[in-house]
Design a protein around this motif. Structure first.
Motif, PDB file in Angstrom:
ATOM      1  N   VAL A 120       0.870  -1.179   0.000  1.00 18.04           N
ATOM      2  CA  VAL A 120       0.000   0.000   0.000  1.00 18.04           C
ATOM      3  C   VAL A 120       0.908   1.229   0.000  1.00 18.04           C
ATOM      4  O   VAL A 120       1.587   1.500   0.977  1.00 18.04           O
ATOM      5  N   LYS A 121       0.900   1.968  -1.111  1.00 18.07           N
ATOM      6  CA  LYS A 121       1.877   3.039  -1.301  1.00 18.07           C
ATOM      7  C   LYS A 121       1.368   4.419  -0.923  1.00 18.07           C
ATOM      8  O   LYS A 121       2.075   5.411  -1.103  1.00 18.07           O
ATOM      9  N   GLY A 122       0.157   4.519  -0.434  1.00 20.84           N
ATOM     10  CA  GLY A 122      -0.328   5.826  -0.005  1.00 20.84           C
ATOM     11  C   GLY A 122      -1.795   6.023  -0.285  1.00 20.84           C
ATOM     12  O   GLY A 122      -2.543   5.059  -0.471  1.00 20.84           O
ATOM     13  N   ARG A 123      -2.197   7.274  -0.342  1.00 19.38           N
ATOM     14  CA  ARG A 123      -3.587   7.650  -0.547  1.00 19.38           C
ATOM     15  C   ARG A 123      -3.704   8.447  -1.835  1.00 19.38           C
ATOM     16  O   ARG A 123      -2.758   9.118  -2.247  1.00 19.38           O
ATOM     17  N   ILE A 124      -4.877   8.375  -2.480  1.00 20.15           N
ATOM     18  CA  ILE A 124      -5.109   9.142  -3.688  1.00 20.15           C
ATOM     19  C   ILE A 124      -6.489   9.778  -3.627  1.00 20.15           C
ATOM     20  O   ILE A 124      -7.440   9.184  -3.107  1.00 20.15           O
TER      21      ILE A 124
ATOM     22  N   HIS B 161      -5.032  16.357  -4.248  1.00 18.35           N
ATOM     23  CA  HIS B 161      -4.178  16.652  -3.106  1.00 18.35           C
ATOM     24  C   HIS B 161      -2.760  16.186  -3.375  1.00 18.35           C
ATOM     25  O   HIS B 161      -2.426  15.782  -4.480  1.00 18.35           O
ATOM     26  N   GLU B 162      -1.923  16.241  -2.339  1.00 16.35           N
ATOM     27  CA  GLU B 162      -0.497  16.047  -2.487  1.00 16.35           C
ATOM     28  C   GLU B 162      -0.153  14.688  -3.080  1.00 16.35           C
ATOM     29  O   GLU B 162      -0.952  13.767  -3.081  1.00 16.35           O
ATOM     30  N   ALA B 163       1.089  14.570  -3.554  1.00 19.84           N
ATOM     31  CA  ALA B 163       1.540  13.364  -4.250  1.00 19.84           C
ATOM     32  C   ALA B 163       1.578  12.157  -3.320  1.00 19.84           C
ATOM     33  O   ALA B 163       1.662  12.280  -2.101  1.00 19.84           O
ATOM     34  N   ILE B 164       1.518  10.983  -3.925  1.00 21.60           N
ATOM     35  CA  ILE B 164       1.603   9.724  -3.199  1.00 21.60           C
ATOM     36  C   ILE B 164       3.020   9.557  -2.666  1.00 21.60           C
ATOM     37  O   ILE B 164       3.977   9.580  -3.423  1.00 21.60           O
ATOM     38  N   SER B 165       3.149   9.371  -1.363  1.00 19.12           N
ATOM     39  CA  SER B 165       4.499   9.273  -0.803  1.00 19.12           C
ATOM     40  C   SER B 165       4.575   8.387   0.435  1.00 19.12           C
ATOM     41  O   SER B 165       5.648   8.191   0.973  1.00 19.12           O
ATOM     42  N   GLU B 166       3.460   7.850   0.879  1.00 16.16           N
ATOM     43  CA  GLU B 166       3.454   7.073   2.115  1.00 16.16           C
ATOM     44  C   GLU B 166       3.810   5.607   1.852  1.00 16.16           C
ATOM     45  O   GLU B 166       3.773   5.128   0.731  1.00 16.16           O
ATOM     46  N   ASN B 167       4.135   4.912   2.918  1.00 16.54           N
ATOM     47  CA  ASN B 167       4.323   3.468   2.869  1.00 16.54           C
ATOM     48  C   ASN B 167       3.450   2.899   3.977  1.00 16.54           C
ATOM     49  O   ASN B 167       3.772   3.049   5.157  1.00 16.54           O
ATOM     50  N   LEU B 168       2.348   2.276   3.611  1.00 16.79           N
ATOM     51  CA  LEU B 168       1.353   1.845   4.598  1.00 16.79           C
ATOM     52  C   LEU B 168       1.288   0.334   4.745  1.00 16.79           C
ATOM     53  O   LEU B 168       0.250  -0.224   5.042  1.00 16.79           O
ATOM     54  N   GLY B 169       2.424  -0.339   4.543  1.00 14.94           N
ATOM     55  CA  GLY B 169       2.454  -1.781   4.724  1.00 14.94           C
ATOM     56  C   GLY B 169       1.945  -2.544   3.518  1.00 14.94           C
ATOM     57  O   GLY B 169       2.103  -2.119   2.379  1.00 14.94           O
ATOM     58  N   HIS B 170       1.318  -3.707   3.762  1.00 14.57           N
ATOM     59  CA  HIS B 170       0.846  -4.567   2.689  1.00 14.57           C
ATOM     60  C   HIS B 170      -0.580  -5.036   2.958  1.00 14.57           C
ATOM     61  O   HIS B 170      -0.991  -5.179   4.108  1.00 14.57           O
ATOM     62  N   LEU B 171      -1.319  -5.288   1.870  1.00 18.77           N
ATOM     63  CA  LEU B 171      -2.594  -5.993   1.974  1.00 18.77           C
ATOM     64  C   LEU B 171      -2.306  -7.487   1.903  1.00 18.77           C
ATOM     65  O   LEU B 171      -1.608  -7.936   0.999  1.00 18.77           O
ATOM     66  N   PRO B 172      -2.841  -8.268   2.835  1.00 15.05           N
ATOM     67  CA  PRO B 172      -2.532  -9.703   2.868  1.00 15.05           C
ATOM     68  C   PRO B 172      -3.331 -10.489   1.837  1.00 15.05           C
ATOM     69  O   PRO B 172      -4.093 -11.401   2.167  1.00 15.05           O
TER      70      PRO B 172
ATOM     71  N   ALA C  61      -1.262  -0.977  -4.113  1.00 16.17           N
ATOM     72  CA  ALA C  61      -2.573  -0.511  -3.659  1.00 16.17           C
ATOM     73  C   ALA C  61      -2.498   0.931  -3.188  1.00 16.17           C
ATOM     74  O   ALA C  61      -1.454   1.413  -2.742  1.00 16.17           O
ATOM     75  N   LEU C  62      -3.642   1.622  -3.304  1.00 14.15           N
ATOM     76  CA  LEU C  62      -3.805   2.972  -2.795  1.00 14.15           C
ATOM     77  C   LEU C  62      -5.120   3.042  -2.021  1.00 14.15           C
ATOM     78  O   LEU C  62      -6.049   2.288  -2.318  1.00 14.15           O
ATOM     79  N   ILE C  63      -5.196   3.941  -1.054  1.00 18.49           N
ATOM     80  CA  ILE C  63      -6.429   4.166  -0.309  1.00 18.49           C
ATOM     81  C   ILE C  63      -7.119   5.394  -0.894  1.00 18.49           C
ATOM     82  O   ILE C  63      -6.496   6.433  -1.093  1.00 18.49           O
TER      83      ILE C  63
END
Length: 215
Positions: free
Chosen positions: A83-87, A93-104, A117-119
Protein backbone atom coordinates in the motif's frame (compact mmCIF):
# COMPACT_ATOMS: atom_id res chain seq x y z
CA UNK A 1 19.86 -16.10 15.23
CA UNK A 2 22.92 -15.59 17.48
CA UNK A 3 22.36 -11.83 17.39
CA UNK A 4 18.97 -12.17 19.11
CA UNK A 5 18.28 -12.57 22.79
CA UNK A 6 16.21 -15.60 23.79
CA UNK A 7 13.07 -13.48 24.21
CA UNK A 8 13.60 -11.75 20.88
CA UNK A 9 14.15 -15.11 19.18
CA UNK A 10 10.94 -16.55 20.67
CA UNK A 11 8.97 -13.50 19.53
CA UNK A 12 10.55 -13.67 16.07
CA UNK A 13 9.54 -17.33 15.70
CA UNK A 14 6.00 -16.46 16.82
CA UNK A 15 5.81 -13.68 14.20
CA UNK A 16 6.97 -16.07 11.47
CA UNK A 17 4.35 -18.60 12.53
CA UNK A 18 1.62 -15.94 12.44
CA UNK A 19 2.58 -14.97 8.90
CA UNK A 20 2.69 -18.56 7.72
CA UNK A 21 -0.61 -19.52 9.37
CA UNK A 22 -2.63 -16.32 8.90
CA UNK A 23 -0.71 -14.21 6.37
CA UNK A 24 -0.38 -11.22 8.68
CA UNK A 25 1.58 -9.69 11.53
CA UNK A 26 0.22 -10.65 14.98
CA UNK A 27 -1.56 -8.01 17.05
CA UNK A 28 -0.12 -6.58 20.25
CA UNK A 29 -2.88 -8.37 22.20
CA UNK A 30 -1.99 -11.71 20.61
CA UNK A 31 1.71 -11.29 21.37
CA UNK A 32 1.06 -10.10 24.91
CA UNK A 33 -1.23 -13.07 25.61
CA UNK A 34 1.16 -15.56 24.00
CA UNK A 35 4.09 -14.53 26.20
CA UNK A 36 2.17 -13.65 29.36
CA UNK A 37 3.23 -10.02 29.62
CA UNK A 38 1.15 -7.76 31.85
CA UNK A 39 1.57 -4.78 29.50
CA UNK A 40 2.38 -4.14 25.87
CA UNK A 41 5.56 -2.22 26.75
CA UNK A 42 7.66 -5.39 26.86
CA UNK A 43 6.39 -6.39 23.42
CA UNK A 44 7.22 -2.92 22.14
CA UNK A 45 10.79 -3.16 23.46
CA UNK A 46 11.34 -6.53 21.78
CA UNK A 47 9.88 -5.25 18.49
CA UNK A 48 12.24 -2.28 18.68
CA UNK A 49 15.14 -4.67 19.18
CA UNK A 50 14.10 -6.78 16.18
CA UNK A 51 13.82 -3.60 14.12
CA UNK A 52 17.31 -2.38 15.08
CA UNK A 53 18.71 -5.79 14.12
CA UNK A 54 16.97 -5.65 10.72
CA UNK A 55 14.54 -8.49 11.35
CA UNK A 56 11.58 -6.12 11.09
CA UNK A 57 10.75 -2.83 9.40
CA UNK A 58 8.46 -0.22 10.95
CA UNK A 59 5.69 1.59 9.04
CA UNK A 60 4.17 4.51 10.91
CA UNK A 61 2.94 4.22 14.49
CA UNK A 62 2.98 0.66 15.79
CA UNK A 63 2.97 -1.07 12.37
CA UNK A 64 5.67 -3.61 11.56
CA UNK A 65 6.54 -5.96 8.73
CA UNK A 66 9.15 -8.61 8.00
CA UNK A 67 12.39 -7.03 6.82
CA UNK A 68 12.97 -7.84 3.11
CA UNK A 69 16.28 -9.55 3.94
CA UNK A 70 14.50 -11.97 6.30
CA UNK A 71 11.54 -13.02 4.13
CA UNK A 72 13.46 -16.07 2.93
CA UNK A 73 12.87 -17.50 6.40
CA UNK A 74 9.14 -17.71 5.67
CA UNK A 75 7.86 -20.94 4.17
CA UNK A 76 6.07 -20.04 0.94
CA UNK A 77 5.12 -16.62 2.25
CA UNK A 78 3.79 -14.02 -0.19
CA UNK A 79 4.12 -10.56 1.40
CA UNK A 80 0.96 -9.18 -0.24
CA UNK A 81 0.27 -6.03 -2.20
CA UNK A 82 2.18 -2.95 -0.99
CA UNK A 83 0.00 0.00 0.00
CA UNK A 84 1.88 3.04 -1.30
CA UNK A 85 -0.33 5.83 -0.01
CA UNK A 86 -3.59 7.65 -0.55
CA UNK A 87 -5.11 9.14 -3.69
CA UNK A 88 -7.83 11.74 -4.09
CA UNK A 89 -11.16 10.90 -5.65
CA UNK A 90 -12.47 14.42 -5.31
CA UNK A 91 -10.38 17.53 -4.85
CA UNK A 92 -6.78 16.93 -5.86
CA UNK A 93 -4.18 16.65 -3.11
CA UNK A 94 -0.50 16.05 -2.49
CA UNK A 95 1.54 13.36 -4.25
CA UNK A 96 1.60 9.72 -3.20
CA UNK A 97 4.50 9.27 -0.80
CA UNK A 98 3.45 7.07 2.12
CA UNK A 99 4.32 3.47 2.87
CA UNK A 100 1.35 1.85 4.60
CA UNK A 101 2.45 -1.78 4.72
CA UNK A 102 0.85 -4.57 2.69
CA UNK A 103 -2.59 -5.99 1.97
CA UNK A 104 -2.53 -9.70 2.87
CA UNK A 105 -3.86 -10.85 -0.51
CA UNK A 106 -2.18 -12.73 -3.34
CA UNK A 107 -2.71 -12.02 -7.03
CA UNK A 108 -2.21 -14.65 -9.68
CA UNK A 109 -0.43 -15.06 -12.02
CA UNK A 110 2.91 -14.31 -10.38
CA UNK A 111 3.79 -11.77 -13.06
CA UNK A 112 1.22 -9.46 -11.42
CA UNK A 113 3.29 -9.00 -8.27
CA UNK A 114 4.24 -5.52 -9.46
CA UNK A 115 0.74 -4.25 -8.61
CA UNK A 116 0.34 -1.87 -5.69
CA UNK A 117 -2.57 -0.51 -3.66
CA UNK A 118 -3.80 2.97 -2.79
CA UNK A 119 -6.43 4.17 -0.31
CA UNK A 120 -9.15 6.34 -1.82
CA UNK A 121 -10.01 9.74 -0.35
CA UNK A 122 -13.30 11.16 -1.65
CA UNK A 123 -16.44 10.26 -3.58
CA UNK A 124 -15.83 11.51 -7.14
CA UNK A 125 -15.71 7.93 -8.52
CA UNK A 126 -18.76 6.39 -6.80
CA UNK A 127 -20.50 5.54 -10.09
CA UNK A 128 -17.49 3.34 -10.88
CA UNK A 129 -18.05 1.62 -7.50
CA UNK A 130 -14.99 3.31 -6.00
CA UNK A 131 -15.75 4.91 -2.66
CA UNK A 132 -14.02 6.78 0.12
CA UNK A 133 -11.79 4.43 2.11
CA UNK A 134 -11.59 1.72 -0.58
CA UNK A 135 -8.30 -0.05 -1.22
CA UNK A 136 -7.80 0.05 -4.98
CA UNK A 137 -5.31 -2.04 -6.97
CA UNK A 138 -3.11 -0.23 -9.49
CA UNK A 139 -1.20 -1.69 -12.43
CA UNK A 140 1.76 0.67 -13.12
CA UNK A 141 1.01 1.13 -16.82
CA UNK A 142 -0.45 4.01 -18.77
CA UNK A 143 -4.27 3.94 -18.90
CA UNK A 144 -6.08 3.63 -22.22
CA UNK A 145 -9.06 5.70 -23.26
CA UNK A 146 -11.97 4.88 -20.95
CA UNK A 147 -9.82 3.33 -18.24
CA UNK A 148 -9.37 4.81 -14.76
CA UNK A 149 -5.98 6.31 -14.11
CA UNK A 150 -4.04 7.36 -11.04
CA UNK A 151 -2.62 10.69 -12.16
CA UNK A 152 -0.38 13.40 -10.77
CA UNK A 153 -1.12 16.81 -12.29
CA UNK A 154 0.47 20.07 -11.22
CA UNK A 155 2.01 18.34 -8.22
CA UNK A 156 -1.24 16.82 -6.94
CA UNK A 157 -2.85 13.41 -7.34
CA UNK A 158 -6.27 12.37 -8.53
CA UNK A 159 -8.15 9.25 -9.61
CA UNK A 160 -10.29 9.78 -12.71
CA UNK A 161 -11.50 8.11 -15.90
CA UNK A 162 -9.25 9.03 -18.83
CA UNK A 163 -10.95 10.41 -21.93
CA UNK A 164 -8.58 10.97 -24.86
CA UNK A 165 -9.57 13.67 -27.33
CA UNK A 166 -8.02 15.29 -30.40
CA UNK A 167 -7.24 18.43 -28.42
CA UNK A 168 -5.99 16.80 -25.22
CA UNK A 169 -7.36 14.58 -22.49
CA UNK A 170 -10.09 14.92 -19.89
CA UNK A 171 -9.90 13.59 -16.34
CA UNK A 172 -13.54 12.59 -15.96
CA UNK A 173 -15.09 12.02 -12.53
CA UNK A 174 -17.75 9.34 -12.11
CA UNK A 175 -20.01 11.51 -9.96
CA UNK A 176 -22.14 14.33 -11.40
CA UNK A 177 -21.34 16.51 -8.39
CA UNK A 178 -17.73 16.92 -9.60
CA UNK A 179 -16.35 18.79 -12.60
CA UNK A 180 -14.04 17.23 -15.20
CA UNK A 181 -10.46 18.45 -15.62
CA UNK A 182 -9.42 19.27 -19.20
CA UNK A 183 -5.71 19.05 -20.04
CA UNK A 184 -4.38 20.48 -23.31
CA UNK A 185 -1.32 19.12 -25.16
CA UNK A 186 0.91 21.96 -23.97
CA UNK A 187 0.22 20.82 -20.36
CA UNK A 188 1.14 17.16 -20.89
CA UNK A 189 4.59 17.66 -19.38
CA UNK A 190 2.85 18.45 -16.10
CA UNK A 191 1.29 14.96 -15.98
CA UNK A 192 2.76 11.94 -14.20
CA UNK A 193 0.98 8.59 -14.53
CA UNK A 194 1.14 6.28 -11.52
CA UNK A 195 -0.87 3.55 -13.21
CA UNK A 196 -4.24 2.10 -14.13
CA UNK A 197 -7.01 0.96 -11.79
CA UNK A 198 -7.59 -2.78 -12.20
CA UNK A 199 -9.61 -3.71 -9.12
CA UNK A 200 -10.05 -3.27 -5.40
CA UNK A 201 -9.44 -5.22 -2.24
CA UNK A 202 -12.22 -5.92 0.21
CA UNK A 203 -12.36 -7.39 3.69
CA UNK A 204 -14.88 -9.90 4.98
CA UNK A 205 -14.31 -10.50 8.66
CA UNK A 206 -10.64 -11.44 9.02
CA UNK A 207 -10.25 -12.41 5.35
CA UNK A 208 -9.20 -10.26 2.40
CA UNK A 209 -9.95 -10.72 -1.28
CA UNK A 210 -9.60 -8.83 -4.56
CA UNK A 211 -12.32 -8.00 -7.08
CA UNK A 212 -10.96 -7.20 -10.53
CA UNK A 213 -12.58 -4.71 -12.83
CA UNK A 214 -14.33 -6.44 -15.72
CA UNK A 215 -13.34 -5.43 -19.24
Amino acid sequence: MKSLTDKQRHLWEYILTSYEDYGQFPSYDDMQQEFGYSSSNSIYQHLQGLTKKNYLTKHGRGRYDIHPTKRNELSGFYPGIPVKGRIAAGAMHEAISENLGHLPVEIHPEKSDHYFALIVDGESMIDADIRDGDYIIIDPREPKDGEIGAIRYRGETTLKTIRIKDNGITLQPENPSYEPIDITPDEWEEIMVYGTYVGKAWKNGDDWGVIFRSG
